[in-house]
Scaffold this motif. Sequence first.
Motif, mmCIF file in Angstrom:
data_model
loop_
_atom_site.group_PDB
_atom_site.id
_atom_site.type_symbol
_atom_site.label_atom_id
_atom_site.label_comp_id
_atom_site.label_asym_id
_atom_site.label_seq_id
_atom_site.Cartn_x
_atom_site.Cartn_y
_atom_site.Cartn_z
ATOM 1 N N LEU A 36 57.856 78.350 68.845
ATOM 2 C CA LEU A 36 57.471 76.859 68.864
ATOM 3 C C LEU A 36 58.501 76.763 70.339
ATOM 4 N N GLN A 37 57.791 75.941 71.394
ATOM 5 C CA GLN A 37 58.414 75.388 72.565
ATOM 6 C C GLN A 37 59.303 74.141 72.033
ATOM 7 N N ALA A 38 60.564 74.262 72.300
ATOM 8 C CA ALA A 38 61.492 73.365 71.868
ATOM 9 C C ALA A 38 61.975 72.310 72.734
ATOM 10 N N GLY A 39 61.659 72.498 74.077
ATOM 11 C CA GLY A 39 62.095 71.886 75.258
ATOM 12 C C GLY A 39 61.708 72.128 76.409
ATOM 13 N N THR A 40 61.352 71.316 77.423
ATOM 14 C CA THR A 40 60.979 71.857 78.757
ATOM 15 C C THR A 40 61.547 70.757 79.610
ATOM 16 N N SER A 41 61.683 71.577 80.908
ATOM 17 C CA SER A 41 62.424 70.843 82.260
ATOM 18 C C SER A 41 61.699 71.016 83.258
ATOM 19 N N HIS A 42 61.246 70.090 84.200
ATOM 20 C CA HIS A 42 60.485 70.733 85.319
ATOM 21 C C HIS A 42 60.862 70.283 86.554
ATOM 22 N N PHE A 43 60.931 71.142 87.580
ATOM 23 C CA PHE A 43 60.940 70.788 89.039
ATOM 24 C C PHE A 43 59.775 70.409 89.685
ATOM 25 N N LEU A 44 59.850 69.248 89.825
ATOM 26 C CA LEU A 44 58.461 68.635 90.338
ATOM 27 C C LEU A 44 58.237 68.727 91.837
ATOM 28 N N GLY A 45 59.133 69.379 92.688
ATOM 29 C CA GLY A 45 58.926 69.478 93.856
ATOM 30 C C GLY A 45 59.154 67.954 94.812
ATOM 31 N N GLN A 46 58.096 67.911 95.718
ATOM 32 C CA GLN A 46 57.818 66.487 96.282
ATOM 33 C C GLN A 46 56.574 65.947 96.004
ATOM 34 N N ASN A 47 55.840 66.687 94.691
ATOM 35 C CA ASN A 47 54.637 66.191 94.579
ATOM 36 C C ASN A 47 54.244 64.755 94.185
ATOM 37 N N PHE A 48 55.123 64.242 93.610
ATOM 38 C CA PHE A 48 54.879 62.752 92.877
ATOM 39 C C PHE A 48 55.265 61.835 93.985
ATOM 40 N N ALA A 49 56.373 62.296 94.706
ATOM 41 C CA ALA A 49 56.881 61.694 96.070
ATOM 42 C C ALA A 49 55.951 61.376 96.857
ATOM 43 N N LYS A 50 55.076 62.441 97.410
ATOM 44 C CA LYS A 50 53.998 62.421 98.211
ATOM 45 C C LYS A 50 52.858 61.540 97.663
ATOM 46 N N ALA A 51 52.681 61.544 96.503
ATOM 47 C CA ALA A 51 51.411 60.981 95.672
ATOM 48 C C ALA A 51 51.554 59.511 95.706
ATOM 49 N N PHE A 52 52.928 59.095 95.696
ATOM 50 C CA PHE A 52 53.293 57.505 95.653
ATOM 51 C C PHE A 52 53.888 57.163 97.048
ATOM 52 N N ASP A 53 53.973 58.009 98.012
ATOM 53 C CA ASP A 53 54.505 57.759 99.261
ATOM 54 C C ASP A 53 56.203 57.226 99.038
ATOM 55 N N VAL A 54 56.815 57.870 98.527
ATOM 56 C CA VAL A 54 58.472 57.713 98.058
ATOM 57 C C VAL A 54 59.148 58.530 99.088
ATOM 58 N N LYS A 55 59.480 57.746 100.249
ATOM 59 C CA LYS A 55 60.496 58.447 101.167
ATOM 60 C C LYS A 55 61.745 57.644 101.289
ATOM 61 N N TYR A 56 62.859 58.449 101.715
ATOM 62 C CA TYR A 56 64.023 57.813 101.900
ATOM 63 C C TYR A 56 64.657 58.174 103.300
ATOM 64 N N ALA A 57 65.611 57.232 104.035
ATOM 65 C CA ALA A 57 66.205 57.349 105.149
ATOM 66 C C ALA A 57 67.272 58.222 105.097
ATOM 67 N N THR A 58 67.261 59.316 105.698
ATOM 68 C CA THR A 58 68.449 60.399 105.867
ATOM 69 C C THR A 58 69.734 59.624 106.522
ATOM 70 N N LYS A 59 70.849 60.205 106.527
ATOM 71 C CA LYS A 59 71.999 59.841 107.129
ATOM 72 C C LYS A 59 71.712 59.990 108.610
ATOM 73 N N GLU A 60 70.765 60.673 109.075
ATOM 74 C CA GLU A 60 70.474 60.849 110.741
ATOM 75 C C GLU A 60 69.308 59.914 110.958
ATOM 76 N N GLY A 61 69.032 59.038 110.079
ATOM 77 C CA GLY A 61 67.772 58.162 110.413
ATOM 78 C C GLY A 61 66.452 58.463 110.207
ATOM 79 N N ALA A 62 66.113 59.810 109.804
ATOM 80 C CA ALA A 62 64.746 60.597 109.744
ATOM 81 C C ALA A 62 64.295 60.043 108.190
ATOM 82 N N LEU A 63 62.932 59.950 107.984
ATOM 83 C CA LEU A 63 62.126 59.657 106.824
ATOM 84 C C LEU A 63 61.862 61.016 106.151
ATOM 85 N N GLU A 64 62.177 61.225 104.900
ATOM 86 C CA GLU A 64 61.972 62.536 104.160
ATOM 87 C C GLU A 64 61.179 62.006 102.762
#
Length: 532
Positions: free
Chosen positions: A277-305
Amino acid sequence: MLIISTFVYFVKFPPAKGVHFQNYFVLLHTKYNFCAKDFSMSKNLTSRAEDYSKWYNELVVKAGLAESSGVRGCMVIKPYGYAIWERMRDILDKMFKDTGHQNAYFPIFVPKSYFEAEEKNAEGFAKECAVVTHYRLKADPNQKGKLMVDPQAKLEEELIVRPTSEAIIWNTYKTWIQSYRDLPILINQWANVVRWEMRTRLFLRTAEFLWQEGHTAHATQAEAVEEAQKMNEVYATFVEQYMGVPVVRGRKTETERFAGADDTYCIEALMQDGKALQAGTSHFLGQNFAKAFDVKYATKEGALEYVWASSWGVSTRLMGALIMSHSDDNGLVLPPLLAPIQVVIVPIYKGEEQLQAIRERISPLMQALKERNIAVKFDDDDTQKPGFKFHEYELKGIPVRLAVGQRDLENNTYEVARRDTLTKESVSGDNIITHIEQLLKDIQTNIYQKALAYRDSHITEVNSYEEFKEVLENKGGFLSAHWDGTPETEAKIKEETQATIRCIPLDQKEEAGTCIYSGKPSKGRVLFAKAY
Protein backbone atom coordinates in the motif's frame (compact mmCIF):
# COMPACT_ATOMS: atom_id res chain seq x y z
CA MET A 1 -20.75 -29.19 22.60
CA LEU A 2 -21.36 -25.46 22.38
CA ILE A 3 -24.96 -26.04 21.26
CA ILE A 4 -25.61 -28.41 24.19
CA SER A 5 -24.07 -25.93 26.65
CA THR A 6 -26.21 -23.17 25.21
CA PHE A 7 -29.39 -25.22 25.68
CA VAL A 8 -28.48 -26.10 29.28
CA TYR A 9 -27.86 -22.48 30.17
CA PHE A 10 -30.99 -21.38 28.35
CA VAL A 11 -33.14 -23.79 30.43
CA LYS A 12 -31.37 -22.99 33.70
CA PHE A 13 -31.20 -19.22 33.21
CA PRO A 14 -34.00 -18.21 30.82
CA PRO A 15 -33.80 -14.64 29.48
CA ALA A 16 -36.00 -12.01 31.05
CA LYS A 17 -38.84 -10.65 28.95
CA GLY A 18 -37.62 -8.08 26.44
CA VAL A 19 -33.90 -8.96 26.72
CA HIS A 20 -32.15 -8.91 23.33
CA PHE A 21 -30.73 -12.32 22.32
CA GLN A 22 -27.21 -10.92 21.95
CA ASN A 23 -27.26 -9.19 25.33
CA TYR A 24 -28.62 -12.37 26.92
CA PHE A 25 -25.46 -14.31 26.06
CA VAL A 26 -23.24 -11.43 27.17
CA LEU A 27 -25.15 -11.52 30.46
CA LEU A 28 -24.41 -15.25 30.78
CA HIS A 29 -20.73 -14.59 30.17
CA THR A 30 -20.59 -11.82 32.77
CA LYS A 31 -22.58 -13.54 35.50
CA TYR A 32 -21.92 -17.25 34.86
CA ASN A 33 -18.62 -17.31 32.94
CA PHE A 34 -20.45 -18.55 29.81
CA CYS A 35 -18.52 -18.07 26.53
CA ALA A 36 -20.51 -15.21 25.00
CA LYS A 37 -17.66 -14.35 22.66
CA ASP A 38 -18.99 -16.69 19.97
CA PHE A 39 -22.38 -14.99 20.10
CA SER A 40 -21.29 -11.34 20.10
CA MET A 41 -22.92 -9.95 16.97
CA SER A 42 -20.78 -6.84 17.26
CA LYS A 43 -17.59 -8.86 16.73
CA ASN A 44 -18.40 -12.00 14.75
CA LEU A 45 -15.84 -11.02 12.11
CA THR A 46 -14.91 -13.10 9.13
CA SER A 47 -11.35 -14.29 9.77
CA ARG A 48 -8.45 -12.84 7.83
CA ALA A 49 -7.46 -16.31 6.64
CA GLU A 50 -10.96 -17.01 5.33
CA ASP A 51 -11.48 -13.77 3.39
CA TYR A 52 -9.15 -10.85 4.05
CA SER A 53 -11.14 -8.36 2.00
CA LYS A 54 -14.40 -9.26 3.73
CA TRP A 55 -12.69 -9.13 7.14
CA TYR A 56 -11.47 -5.60 6.39
CA ASN A 57 -14.85 -4.34 5.20
CA GLU A 58 -16.66 -5.84 8.20
CA LEU A 59 -14.13 -4.44 10.65
CA VAL A 60 -14.37 -0.89 9.32
CA VAL A 61 -18.15 -0.95 9.77
CA LYS A 62 -18.45 -2.93 13.01
CA ALA A 63 -15.73 -0.94 14.79
CA GLY A 64 -17.68 2.22 14.00
CA LEU A 65 -15.04 3.81 11.75
CA ALA A 66 -16.97 4.49 8.55
CA GLU A 67 -19.84 3.37 6.37
CA SER A 68 -21.03 3.79 2.82
CA SER A 69 -23.22 6.80 2.11
CA GLY A 70 -26.19 7.62 -0.08
CA VAL A 71 -23.72 8.99 -2.64
CA ARG A 72 -22.21 6.21 -4.70
CA GLY A 73 -18.54 5.68 -3.93
CA CYS A 74 -18.47 8.15 -1.04
CA MET A 75 -18.20 7.32 2.65
CA VAL A 76 -19.39 8.69 5.96
CA ILE A 77 -16.54 8.80 8.46
CA LYS A 78 -18.13 8.14 11.84
CA PRO A 79 -17.03 9.91 15.06
CA TYR A 80 -14.66 7.16 16.23
CA GLY A 81 -12.99 6.89 12.82
CA TYR A 82 -12.78 10.65 12.52
CA ALA A 83 -11.22 10.91 15.98
CA ILE A 84 -8.37 8.67 14.78
CA TRP A 85 -8.00 10.78 11.62
CA GLU A 86 -7.92 13.93 13.78
CA ARG A 87 -5.05 12.45 15.80
CA MET A 88 -3.17 11.77 12.56
CA ARG A 89 -3.96 15.22 11.19
CA ASP A 90 -2.91 17.07 14.33
CA ILE A 91 0.42 15.26 14.59
CA LEU A 92 1.22 15.71 10.91
CA ASP A 93 0.16 19.36 11.05
CA LYS A 94 2.67 20.01 13.81
CA MET A 95 5.39 18.19 11.87
CA PHE A 96 4.68 20.36 8.82
CA LYS A 97 4.79 23.56 10.84
CA ASP A 98 7.97 22.45 12.58
CA THR A 99 9.56 22.25 9.11
CA GLY A 100 8.51 25.80 8.24
CA HIS A 101 5.20 25.30 6.45
CA GLN A 102 2.00 27.31 6.83
CA ASN A 103 -1.60 26.28 6.21
CA ALA A 104 -3.82 27.96 3.63
CA TYR A 105 -6.94 27.05 1.69
CA PHE A 106 -7.69 27.17 -2.03
CA PRO A 107 -10.97 26.72 -3.97
CA ILE A 108 -12.45 23.28 -4.58
CA PHE A 109 -13.30 24.32 -8.16
CA VAL A 110 -10.65 24.59 -10.89
CA PRO A 111 -11.48 26.25 -14.23
CA LYS A 112 -10.96 23.75 -17.05
CA SER A 113 -8.49 26.07 -18.78
CA TYR A 114 -6.28 26.10 -15.66
CA PHE A 115 -6.44 22.33 -15.48
CA GLU A 116 -5.44 22.02 -19.13
CA ALA A 117 -2.39 24.25 -18.70
CA GLU A 118 -0.05 21.45 -17.58
CA GLU A 119 -0.61 18.79 -20.22
CA LYS A 120 0.71 15.72 -18.38
CA ASN A 121 -1.20 16.58 -15.22
CA ALA A 122 -4.45 17.09 -17.15
CA GLU A 123 -4.01 13.88 -19.09
CA GLY A 124 -3.18 11.90 -15.96
CA PHE A 125 -6.35 12.91 -14.09
CA ALA A 126 -8.81 13.51 -16.97
CA LYS A 127 -10.65 10.18 -16.60
CA GLU A 128 -11.26 10.75 -12.86
CA CYS A 129 -12.63 14.28 -12.99
CA ALA A 130 -16.06 15.40 -11.85
CA VAL A 131 -17.18 18.42 -13.91
CA VAL A 132 -19.58 21.24 -13.00
CA THR A 133 -21.41 22.52 -16.08
CA HIS A 134 -24.41 24.44 -14.63
CA TYR A 135 -25.00 26.68 -11.64
CA ARG A 136 -28.75 26.46 -11.05
CA LEU A 137 -31.74 24.12 -10.80
CA LYS A 138 -35.39 24.93 -11.41
CA ALA A 139 -38.77 23.25 -10.98
CA ASP A 140 -39.44 20.60 -13.59
CA PRO A 141 -42.63 21.68 -15.43
CA ASN A 142 -43.36 18.06 -16.42
CA GLN A 143 -42.97 16.45 -12.97
CA LYS A 144 -44.52 18.01 -9.91
CA GLY A 145 -42.15 18.27 -6.96
CA LYS A 146 -39.09 17.46 -9.10
CA LEU A 147 -36.13 19.61 -10.10
CA MET A 148 -34.19 19.86 -13.33
CA VAL A 149 -31.00 21.54 -14.46
CA ASP A 150 -31.80 25.01 -15.77
CA PRO A 151 -30.52 25.01 -19.38
CA GLN A 152 -30.20 28.79 -19.17
CA ALA A 153 -27.67 28.46 -16.32
CA LYS A 154 -24.84 26.87 -18.25
CA LEU A 155 -21.38 28.00 -17.16
CA GLU A 156 -19.27 29.80 -19.74
CA GLU A 157 -16.38 27.59 -18.69
CA GLU A 158 -16.72 24.22 -16.98
CA LEU A 159 -15.29 23.81 -13.48
CA ILE A 160 -13.34 20.73 -12.40
CA VAL A 161 -13.95 19.52 -8.85
CA ARG A 162 -10.35 19.32 -7.70
CA PRO A 163 -8.67 15.92 -8.02
CA THR A 164 -5.49 17.74 -6.91
CA SER A 165 -4.71 21.45 -6.57
CA GLU A 166 -1.53 22.19 -8.52
CA ALA A 167 -3.40 24.10 -11.23
CA ILE A 168 -5.41 26.44 -9.02
CA ILE A 169 -2.49 26.99 -6.65
CA TRP A 170 0.06 27.78 -9.34
CA ASN A 171 -2.33 30.20 -10.97
CA THR A 172 -2.44 31.90 -7.55
CA TYR A 173 1.33 31.78 -7.03
CA LYS A 174 1.70 33.77 -10.23
CA THR A 175 0.39 36.81 -8.32
CA TRP A 176 2.38 36.06 -5.16
CA ILE A 177 5.85 35.73 -6.69
CA GLN A 178 7.78 38.60 -8.26
CA SER A 179 11.33 38.36 -6.91
CA TYR A 180 13.71 36.13 -4.97
CA ARG A 181 12.50 37.89 -1.81
CA ASP A 182 9.14 36.11 -2.18
CA LEU A 183 10.75 32.67 -2.12
CA PRO A 184 10.49 30.04 -0.84
CA ILE A 185 6.73 29.63 -0.48
CA LEU A 186 5.95 26.71 1.83
CA ILE A 187 2.18 26.08 1.87
CA ASN A 188 0.05 23.16 2.99
CA GLN A 189 -3.71 22.77 2.83
CA TRP A 190 -6.06 20.29 4.50
CA ALA A 191 -8.90 19.59 2.10
CA ASN A 192 -11.06 17.06 0.30
CA VAL A 193 -10.59 15.95 -3.30
CA VAL A 194 -12.72 14.03 -5.78
CA ARG A 195 -11.41 11.30 -8.06
CA TRP A 196 -14.25 9.44 -9.71
CA GLU A 197 -13.52 5.82 -8.84
CA MET A 198 -15.65 3.01 -10.24
CA ARG A 199 -14.54 0.34 -7.74
CA THR A 200 -14.42 1.70 -4.22
CA ARG A 201 -13.49 0.47 -0.74
CA LEU A 202 -13.85 2.39 2.52
CA PHE A 203 -10.75 4.50 3.26
CA LEU A 204 -8.64 2.79 0.60
CA ARG A 205 -10.34 4.07 -2.54
CA THR A 206 -13.36 6.37 -2.52
CA ALA A 207 -14.66 8.98 -4.95
CA GLU A 208 -14.17 11.69 -2.32
CA PHE A 209 -11.51 11.54 0.37
CA LEU A 210 -9.75 13.77 2.87
CA TRP A 211 -6.09 14.61 2.59
CA GLN A 212 -3.42 17.25 2.90
CA GLU A 213 -1.41 18.59 0.01
CA GLY A 214 1.75 20.62 0.27
CA HIS A 215 2.74 22.98 -2.55
CA THR A 216 6.08 24.77 -2.43
CA ALA A 217 7.96 27.17 -4.69
CA HIS A 218 11.75 27.60 -4.68
CA ALA A 219 14.48 29.63 -6.33
CA THR A 220 16.66 26.64 -7.25
CA GLN A 221 16.34 23.07 -8.38
CA ALA A 222 18.40 21.85 -5.44
CA GLU A 223 16.04 23.47 -2.93
CA ALA A 224 12.96 21.90 -4.55
CA VAL A 225 14.54 18.44 -4.66
CA GLU A 226 15.61 18.80 -1.02
CA GLU A 227 12.06 19.77 -0.08
CA ALA A 228 10.55 16.73 -1.82
CA GLN A 229 13.03 14.40 -0.14
CA LYS A 230 12.58 16.03 3.27
CA MET A 231 8.81 15.70 3.19
CA ASN A 232 9.03 12.07 2.12
CA GLU A 233 11.13 11.49 5.23
CA VAL A 234 8.58 13.37 7.36
CA TYR A 235 5.94 10.95 6.12
CA ALA A 236 8.16 7.94 6.80
CA THR A 237 8.86 9.16 10.34
CA PHE A 238 5.16 9.66 11.05
CA VAL A 239 4.06 6.30 9.66
CA GLU A 240 6.77 4.37 11.49
CA GLN A 241 6.88 6.19 14.81
CA TYR A 242 3.19 6.99 15.27
CA MET A 243 1.30 4.47 13.15
CA GLY A 244 3.75 1.67 13.97
CA VAL A 245 3.98 0.66 10.30
CA PRO A 246 7.41 0.02 8.74
CA VAL A 247 7.90 1.49 5.26
CA VAL A 248 10.33 1.25 2.37
CA ARG A 249 11.56 4.65 1.19
CA GLY A 250 11.94 4.84 -2.55
CA ARG A 251 11.37 6.53 -5.89
CA LYS A 252 8.71 5.70 -8.44
CA THR A 253 9.48 4.62 -11.97
CA GLU A 254 8.64 6.98 -14.80
CA THR A 255 5.44 5.03 -15.45
CA GLU A 256 4.27 5.19 -11.83
CA ARG A 257 5.27 8.76 -10.97
CA PHE A 258 2.80 11.59 -10.42
CA ALA A 259 1.40 13.15 -13.61
CA GLY A 260 3.34 16.38 -14.15
CA ALA A 261 6.32 15.48 -11.93
CA ASP A 262 9.95 15.05 -12.87
CA ASP A 263 10.46 12.66 -9.94
CA THR A 264 8.23 11.05 -7.29
CA TYR A 265 9.45 9.83 -3.91
CA CYS A 266 7.29 7.43 -1.94
CA ILE A 267 6.92 5.27 1.13
CA GLU A 268 5.55 1.76 0.62
CA ALA A 269 4.03 -0.39 3.36
CA LEU A 270 3.09 -4.07 3.38
CA MET A 271 -0.29 -5.26 4.64
CA GLN A 272 -0.97 -8.57 6.39
CA ASP A 273 -2.30 -10.17 3.21
CA GLY A 274 1.01 -9.62 1.44
CA LYS A 275 -0.18 -6.69 -0.67
CA ALA A 276 1.60 -3.34 -0.75
CA LEU A 277 0.00 0.00 0.00
CA GLN A 278 1.40 3.37 -1.05
CA ALA A 279 1.39 5.31 2.22
CA GLY A 280 2.60 8.69 0.97
CA THR A 281 4.20 10.46 -1.98
CA SER A 282 6.30 13.56 -2.49
CA HIS A 283 6.97 15.03 -5.92
CA PHE A 284 9.72 17.11 -7.46
CA LEU A 285 7.76 19.05 -10.09
CA GLY A 286 10.72 20.74 -11.73
CA GLN A 287 9.61 23.92 -13.54
CA ASN A 288 6.65 22.26 -15.25
CA PHE A 289 3.89 24.17 -13.46
CA ALA A 290 5.89 27.39 -13.34
CA LYS A 291 6.18 27.27 -17.13
CA ALA A 292 2.54 26.28 -17.57
CA PHE A 293 1.39 29.32 -15.56
CA ASP A 294 4.31 31.62 -16.43
CA VAL A 295 5.52 31.98 -12.82
CA LYS A 296 8.89 33.74 -12.87
CA TYR A 297 10.94 35.55 -10.26
CA ALA A 298 13.60 38.25 -10.50
CA THR A 299 16.97 36.97 -9.27
CA LYS A 300 19.36 39.08 -7.18
CA GLU A 301 21.16 39.86 -10.43
CA GLY A 302 17.95 41.10 -12.06
CA ALA A 303 17.38 38.19 -14.43
CA LEU A 304 13.98 36.47 -14.75
CA GLU A 305 13.89 32.74 -13.97
CA TYR A 306 11.11 30.18 -13.68
CA VAL A 307 10.62 28.95 -10.12
CA TRP A 308 11.07 25.33 -9.06
CA ALA A 309 8.36 23.35 -7.31
CA SER A 310 7.42 20.41 -5.12
CA SER A 311 4.12 18.92 -3.95
CA TRP A 312 3.38 16.16 -1.45
CA GLY A 313 0.39 14.51 0.19
CA VAL A 314 -1.11 11.79 2.34
CA SER A 315 -4.79 10.94 2.71
CA THR A 316 -7.37 8.99 4.70
CA ARG A 317 -5.87 5.97 2.93
CA LEU A 318 -3.55 5.95 5.97
CA MET A 319 -6.59 4.80 7.96
CA GLY A 320 -6.73 1.72 5.78
CA ALA A 321 -3.01 1.10 6.31
CA LEU A 322 -3.45 1.43 10.07
CA ILE A 323 -6.32 -1.07 10.14
CA MET A 324 -4.71 -3.67 7.88
CA SER A 325 -1.23 -3.53 9.42
CA HIS A 326 -2.10 -4.40 13.02
CA SER A 327 -5.68 -5.60 13.47
CA ASP A 328 -6.65 -9.21 14.10
CA ASP A 329 -9.68 -11.47 14.00
CA ASN A 330 -10.96 -9.92 17.25
CA GLY A 331 -11.02 -6.38 15.88
CA LEU A 332 -8.86 -3.29 15.70
CA VAL A 333 -5.42 -3.03 17.23
CA LEU A 334 -4.53 0.65 17.57
CA PRO A 335 -1.12 2.13 18.35
CA PRO A 336 -1.42 4.07 21.64
CA LEU A 337 -0.04 7.26 20.06
CA LEU A 338 -3.05 7.44 17.71
CA ALA A 339 -5.78 5.89 19.86
CA PRO A 340 -8.55 8.39 20.76
CA ILE A 341 -9.00 6.40 23.99
CA GLN A 342 -5.76 4.92 25.30
CA VAL A 343 -7.10 3.52 28.56
CA VAL A 344 -10.65 2.48 29.39
CA ILE A 345 -11.80 1.63 32.90
CA VAL A 346 -14.77 -0.72 33.31
CA PRO A 347 -16.37 -1.05 36.77
CA ILE A 348 -17.81 -4.41 37.89
CA TYR A 349 -20.33 -3.85 40.64
CA LYS A 350 -23.61 -4.73 42.28
CA GLY A 351 -25.64 -1.75 43.24
CA GLU A 352 -25.05 1.99 43.41
CA GLU A 353 -23.02 1.78 46.63
CA GLN A 354 -20.30 -0.37 45.05
CA LEU A 355 -20.28 1.80 41.92
CA GLN A 356 -19.81 4.93 44.02
CA ALA A 357 -16.92 3.29 45.88
CA ILE A 358 -15.27 2.47 42.53
CA ARG A 359 -15.80 6.02 41.29
CA GLU A 360 -14.05 7.40 44.38
CA ARG A 361 -11.23 4.89 43.93
CA ILE A 362 -10.50 5.67 40.29
CA SER A 363 -11.04 9.44 40.39
CA PRO A 364 -7.45 10.32 41.39
CA LEU A 365 -6.14 7.73 38.90
CA MET A 366 -8.02 9.35 36.03
CA GLN A 367 -6.78 12.78 37.07
CA ALA A 368 -3.19 11.56 37.20
CA LEU A 369 -3.48 9.95 33.75
CA LYS A 370 -4.99 13.09 32.23
CA GLU A 371 -2.16 15.16 33.70
CA ARG A 372 0.21 12.86 31.80
CA ASN A 373 -1.75 13.44 28.57
CA ILE A 374 -3.11 9.90 28.56
CA ALA A 375 -6.64 9.73 27.11
CA VAL A 376 -8.75 7.79 29.60
CA LYS A 377 -12.45 6.88 29.73
CA PHE A 378 -14.47 5.60 32.68
CA ASP A 379 -17.40 3.59 31.34
CA ASP A 380 -20.10 3.47 34.02
CA ASP A 381 -22.94 3.19 31.49
CA ASP A 382 -25.46 0.82 33.07
CA THR A 383 -27.21 -0.16 29.83
CA GLN A 384 -24.59 -2.81 29.00
CA LYS A 385 -22.91 -5.47 31.13
CA PRO A 386 -19.11 -5.59 31.62
CA GLY A 387 -18.72 -8.61 29.33
CA PHE A 388 -20.32 -6.73 26.45
CA LYS A 389 -18.09 -3.71 27.11
CA PHE A 390 -14.96 -5.88 27.16
CA HIS A 391 -15.83 -7.23 23.72
CA GLU A 392 -16.68 -3.80 22.33
CA TYR A 393 -13.43 -2.22 23.51
CA GLU A 394 -11.49 -5.16 22.15
CA LEU A 395 -13.26 -4.65 18.81
CA LYS A 396 -12.42 -0.93 18.86
CA GLY A 397 -8.75 -1.59 19.61
CA ILE A 398 -8.43 0.32 22.91
CA PRO A 399 -4.79 -0.34 23.90
CA VAL A 400 -5.31 -0.81 27.66
CA ARG A 401 -8.39 -1.90 29.59
CA LEU A 402 -8.75 -1.79 33.36
CA ALA A 403 -11.45 -3.68 35.26
CA VAL A 404 -12.27 -2.79 38.87
CA GLY A 405 -14.55 -4.87 41.10
CA GLN A 406 -15.23 -5.36 44.79
CA ARG A 407 -12.27 -7.68 45.24
CA ASP A 408 -9.99 -5.11 43.57
CA LEU A 409 -11.23 -2.47 46.00
CA GLU A 410 -10.41 -4.73 48.92
CA ASN A 411 -6.97 -5.71 47.60
CA ASN A 412 -5.97 -2.33 46.10
CA THR A 413 -5.51 -3.89 42.66
CA TYR A 414 -6.62 -3.45 39.05
CA GLU A 415 -7.10 -6.09 36.38
CA VAL A 416 -5.10 -4.78 33.41
CA ALA A 417 -5.62 -6.15 29.89
CA ARG A 418 -3.52 -5.18 26.87
CA ARG A 419 -5.10 -5.29 23.42
CA ASP A 420 -2.08 -6.24 21.33
CA THR A 421 -1.39 -9.56 23.09
CA LEU A 422 -4.83 -10.12 24.68
CA THR A 423 -3.12 -10.86 28.01
CA LYS A 424 -4.28 -9.83 31.50
CA GLU A 425 -2.58 -9.29 34.84
CA SER A 426 -3.35 -7.97 38.29
CA VAL A 427 -1.48 -4.76 39.13
CA SER A 428 -1.16 -3.05 42.51
CA GLY A 429 -2.82 0.33 42.79
CA ASP A 430 0.47 1.70 44.17
CA ASN A 431 2.18 1.02 40.80
CA ILE A 432 -0.70 1.43 38.38
CA ILE A 433 0.26 4.83 36.91
CA THR A 434 3.86 3.95 36.09
CA HIS A 435 2.68 0.53 34.89
CA ILE A 436 0.21 2.07 32.43
CA GLU A 437 2.78 4.57 31.15
CA GLN A 438 5.27 1.80 30.45
CA LEU A 439 2.61 -0.50 29.04
CA LEU A 440 1.54 2.07 26.45
CA LYS A 441 5.16 2.43 25.34
CA ASP A 442 5.57 -1.34 25.20
CA ILE A 443 2.44 -1.76 23.07
CA GLN A 444 3.58 0.95 20.65
CA THR A 445 6.95 -0.77 20.27
CA ASN A 446 5.50 -4.26 20.09
CA ILE A 447 3.06 -3.64 17.28
CA TYR A 448 5.77 -1.95 15.22
CA GLN A 449 8.21 -4.81 15.78
CA LYS A 450 5.54 -7.36 14.88
CA ALA A 451 4.74 -5.50 11.64
CA LEU A 452 8.46 -5.10 10.90
CA ALA A 453 9.12 -8.81 11.39
CA TYR A 454 6.28 -9.64 9.00
CA ARG A 455 7.48 -7.12 6.41
CA ASP A 456 11.10 -8.28 6.57
CA SER A 457 10.08 -11.93 6.25
CA HIS A 458 8.12 -11.03 3.14
CA ILE A 459 10.88 -9.37 1.12
CA THR A 460 12.09 -12.10 -1.21
CA GLU A 461 14.93 -11.93 -3.69
CA VAL A 462 14.02 -13.69 -6.93
CA ASN A 463 16.27 -14.33 -9.90
CA SER A 464 13.98 -15.71 -12.59
CA TYR A 465 10.53 -14.97 -13.91
CA GLU A 466 9.27 -18.44 -12.94
CA GLU A 467 10.47 -17.92 -9.39
CA PHE A 468 8.91 -14.45 -9.43
CA LYS A 469 5.46 -15.83 -10.36
CA GLU A 470 5.68 -18.68 -7.86
CA VAL A 471 6.56 -16.45 -4.90
CA LEU A 472 3.99 -13.86 -5.93
CA GLU A 473 1.25 -16.49 -6.04
CA ASN A 474 2.15 -18.52 -2.93
CA LYS A 475 3.73 -16.00 -0.55
CA GLY A 476 3.17 -12.46 -1.77
CA GLY A 477 4.97 -9.53 -0.24
CA PHE A 478 7.75 -7.50 -1.82
CA LEU A 479 9.74 -9.22 -4.54
CA SER A 480 13.23 -7.85 -5.03
CA ALA A 481 14.14 -8.44 -8.65
CA HIS A 482 16.31 -7.14 -11.45
CA TRP A 483 14.54 -4.97 -14.04
CA ASP A 484 15.97 -3.64 -17.30
CA GLY A 485 14.62 -0.12 -16.70
CA THR A 486 12.18 -0.05 -19.63
CA PRO A 487 8.47 0.84 -19.44
CA GLU A 488 7.75 -1.99 -21.89
CA THR A 489 9.02 -4.68 -19.52
CA GLU A 490 7.29 -3.02 -16.59
CA ALA A 491 3.98 -3.03 -18.48
CA LYS A 492 4.33 -6.68 -19.59
CA ILE A 493 4.96 -7.89 -16.02
CA LYS A 494 1.96 -5.90 -14.77
CA GLU A 495 -0.25 -7.27 -17.54
CA GLU A 496 0.72 -10.88 -16.88
CA THR A 497 0.88 -10.89 -13.05
CA GLN A 498 -0.88 -7.70 -11.78
CA ALA A 499 2.34 -6.90 -9.91
CA THR A 500 3.77 -3.39 -10.26
CA ILE A 501 7.09 -1.85 -9.39
CA ARG A 502 6.29 -0.30 -6.03
CA CYS A 503 9.55 1.62 -5.85
CA ILE A 504 13.22 1.83 -6.59
CA PRO A 505 14.55 1.75 -3.00
CA LEU A 506 16.54 4.81 -2.00
CA ASP A 507 19.14 2.49 -0.50
CA GLN A 508 19.32 0.41 -3.69
CA LYS A 509 22.77 -1.09 -4.16
CA GLU A 510 24.54 -0.92 -7.48
CA GLU A 511 24.37 -4.53 -8.58
CA ALA A 512 24.89 -5.72 -12.12
CA GLY A 513 22.39 -8.39 -13.05
CA THR A 514 19.93 -9.65 -15.62
CA CYS A 515 16.28 -8.58 -15.91
CA ILE A 516 14.02 -11.44 -14.83
CA TYR A 517 11.67 -10.85 -17.76
CA SER A 518 13.67 -9.62 -20.76
CA GLY A 519 17.10 -11.02 -19.94
CA LYS A 520 18.63 -7.61 -20.63
CA PRO A 521 21.26 -6.04 -18.33
CA SER A 522 20.07 -4.49 -15.06
CA LYS A 523 21.83 -2.01 -12.76
CA GLY A 524 20.04 -3.06 -9.58
CA ARG A 525 17.01 -4.59 -7.93
CA VAL A 526 13.60 -2.94 -7.56
CA LEU A 527 10.61 -3.96 -5.43
CA PHE A 528 7.57 -5.50 -7.10
CA ALA A 529 4.28 -6.37 -5.39
CA LYS A 530 0.57 -6.62 -5.90
CA ALA A 531 -0.90 -3.50 -4.38
CA TYR A 532 -4.02 -1.71 -3.21
